[in-house]
Enzyme design. Structure first.
Site, PDB file in Angstrom:
ATOM      1  N   ASP A  47       0.848  -1.197   0.000  1.00  9.62           N
ATOM      2  CA  ASP A  47       0.000   0.000   0.000  1.00  9.62           C
ATOM      3  C   ASP A  47       0.887   1.251   0.000  1.00  9.62           C
ATOM      4  OD1 ASP A  47       0.885  -0.107   2.607  1.00  9.62           O
ATOM      5  OD2 ASP A  47      -1.085   0.143   3.534  1.00  9.62           O
ATOM      6  N   SER A  48       2.207   1.053   0.034  1.00 14.41           N
ATOM      7  CA  SER A  48       3.139   2.160  -0.197  1.00 14.41           C
ATOM      8  C   SER A  48       2.906   2.753  -1.578  1.00 14.41           C
ATOM      9  CB  SER A  48       4.590   1.691  -0.054  1.00 14.41           C
ATOM     10  OG  SER A  48       4.831   0.539  -0.828  1.00 14.41           O
ATOM     11  N   ASP A  86      -0.982  -6.324  -0.527  1.00 13.28           N
ATOM     12  CA  ASP A  86      -1.018  -5.692   0.795  1.00 13.28           C
ATOM     13  C   ASP A  86      -2.438  -5.236   1.101  1.00 13.28           C
ATOM     14  OD1 ASP A  86       0.250  -4.883   3.069  1.00 13.28           O
ATOM     15  OD2 ASP A  86       1.137  -3.072   2.194  1.00 13.28           O
ATOM     16  N   LYS A 116      -0.709  -9.689   2.662  1.00  7.98           N
ATOM     17  CA  LYS A 116       0.040  -9.245   3.840  1.00  7.98           C
ATOM     18  C   LYS A 116      -0.848  -8.284   4.615  1.00  7.98           C
ATOM     19  CE  LYS A 116       3.297  -5.818   3.751  1.00  7.98           C
ATOM     20  NZ  LYS A 116       2.697  -4.888   4.741  1.00  7.98           N
ATOM     21  N   GLU A 118      -0.942  -5.843   8.487  1.00  8.84           N
ATOM     22  CA  GLU A 118      -0.134  -5.286   9.577  1.00  8.84           C
ATOM     23  C   GLU A 118      -0.713  -5.646  10.940  1.00  8.84           C
ATOM     24  OE1 GLU A 118       0.438  -1.075   9.064  1.00  8.84           O
ATOM     25  OE2 GLU A 118       1.204  -1.300   7.023  1.00  8.84           O
ATOM     26  N   GLU A 185       9.681  -4.691  10.295  1.00  4.43           N
ATOM     27  CA  GLU A 185      10.117  -3.401   9.738  1.00  4.43           C
ATOM     28  C   GLU A 185      10.721  -2.505  10.809  1.00  4.43           C
ATOM     29  OE1 GLU A 185       7.198  -1.389   7.328  1.00  4.43           O
ATOM     30  OE2 GLU A 185       8.428   0.428   7.176  1.00  4.43           O
TER      31      GLU A 185
HETATM   32  O1  KIV Z   1       3.352  -1.075   1.640  1.00  2.15           O
HETATM   33  C1  KIV Z   1       4.518  -1.477   1.701  1.00  2.15           C
HETATM   34  O2  KIV Z   1       5.306  -1.390   0.762  1.00  2.15           O
HETATM   35  C2  KIV Z   1       4.945  -2.057   2.949  1.00  2.15           C
HETATM   36  C3  KIV Z   1       6.375  -1.873   3.276  1.00  2.15           C
HETATM   37  C4  KIV Z   1       6.551  -0.551   3.927  1.00  2.15           C
HETATM   38  C5  KIV Z   1       6.865  -2.933   4.148  1.00  2.15           C
HETATM   39  O3  KIV Z   1       4.155  -2.548   3.695  1.00  2.15           O
END
Ligand code: KIV
Length: 287
Positions: A47-48, A86, A116, A118, A185
């Protein structure tokens, strides 16, 4: 011949064999394709993407639709690479049911290989529910950008004993809930080293020192993201600089009428005299 796509068992066995896993983020077709051509083990459609490609100042505005659309492009670019999607903020916070519903969308609509999310202890039931639906899950603890407000900003975690203890408990909860791997992280390498030994699942690191594998954000490692570069990033290219220089050279050529030149045009196939006759039939400036 393209390398065979890694399965979760290949990734778990790489930890057992002491073989490092290479992992990078990608959000679009070309970057995904370049990562696959380079032989990357895994791709994260993080989600970056909110910061790296959509121009937000954080990740929380990113929607499920954004993620699905970018995951689809990445899947098309890297058909033989293990892809993790994500889960964006809001897609799993409310309930286990929401979490399973949205995780299924990654697999069904974008054909990612895993998701993934968090969190540690507080998302244990979400991880259980998603893995219970047959979807491979990667946990993510330490500096978790979606809850960076609660963490007091984008700060390294686990640097004191109290915070390290809570991360060890988070890591245990993630493994116990059924995740096949965990991302850690921005934590000290001493803690990462402990977690690699404590957990049987692979521990991947970003800004966490040596681990069972490494993740970097493509925008950072390619020198594409200009807002800031975290301390832990190693930059392998200067893509932004190369693009700006290319745009400048193009502008200069256009202004100086150096582009397009003869090699960049399509020539007529009928005799030029026939074209001249045609042009005579029309008066310039009077359509
Ligand atoms: O969204 C992403 O790229 C991530 C990284 C910061 C680990 O979750």
């Amino acid at each position: 011949m393209a390398a065979k796509k890694k399965s979760i068992f290949d990734l778990i066995n790489m930890k057992k064999a002491g073989e490092q896993v290479s992992w990078v983020t990608a959000y679009d077709f070309p970057t995904a394709s370049f990562a696959e051509q380079a032989g990357m083990d895994m791709i994260l459609v993080g989600d970056s993407l909110g910061m790296v490609v959509l121009g937000y100042s954080g990740t929380n505005p990113v929607t499920m639709e954004d993620c699905i659309s970018h995951c689809k492009a990445v899947r098309r670019g890297a058909p033989n690479t293990f892809i993790a999607g994500d889960m964006p903020f809001g897609s799993y916070q409310v309930s286990d049911e929401d979490a399973v519903f949205n995780a299924c969308r990654f697999i069904k609509e974008a054909q990612t290989d895993s998701i993934k999310l968090e969190g540690g202890v507080r998302v244990k039931s979400r991880i259980k529910a998603i893995t219970g639906a047959g979807i491979p899950v990667i946990g993510h603890i330490g500096l978790t950008p979606q809850s960076s407000g609660q963490l007091g900003g984008f700060k390294a975690q686990g640097r004191d004993v109290r915070s390290a203890k809570s991360l060890i408990e988070d890591a245990g909860a993630v493994q116990e809930a059924g995740a096949f791997a965990i991302l850690v992280e921005a934590v000290p390498p001493e803690l990462t080293d402990f977690l690699c030994k404590y957990l049987t699942i692979p521990v991947f690191g970003i800004g966490a020192g040596p681990a069972d594998g490494q993740l970097l954000i493509c925008g950072d490692m390619l020198g594409l993201f200009q807002a800031f570069t975290p301390k832990f990033v190693k930059q392998y290219a200067k893509v932004a600089e190369a693009e700006i220089n290319a745009f400048k050279a193009y502008i200069d050529d256009v202004k100086a009428k150096k582009f397009p030149s003869d090699e960049h045009v399509y020539h007529v196939i009928d005799p030029i005299e026939a074209f001249n006759e045609l042009f005579k039939q029309y008066k310039p400036g009077c359509p």
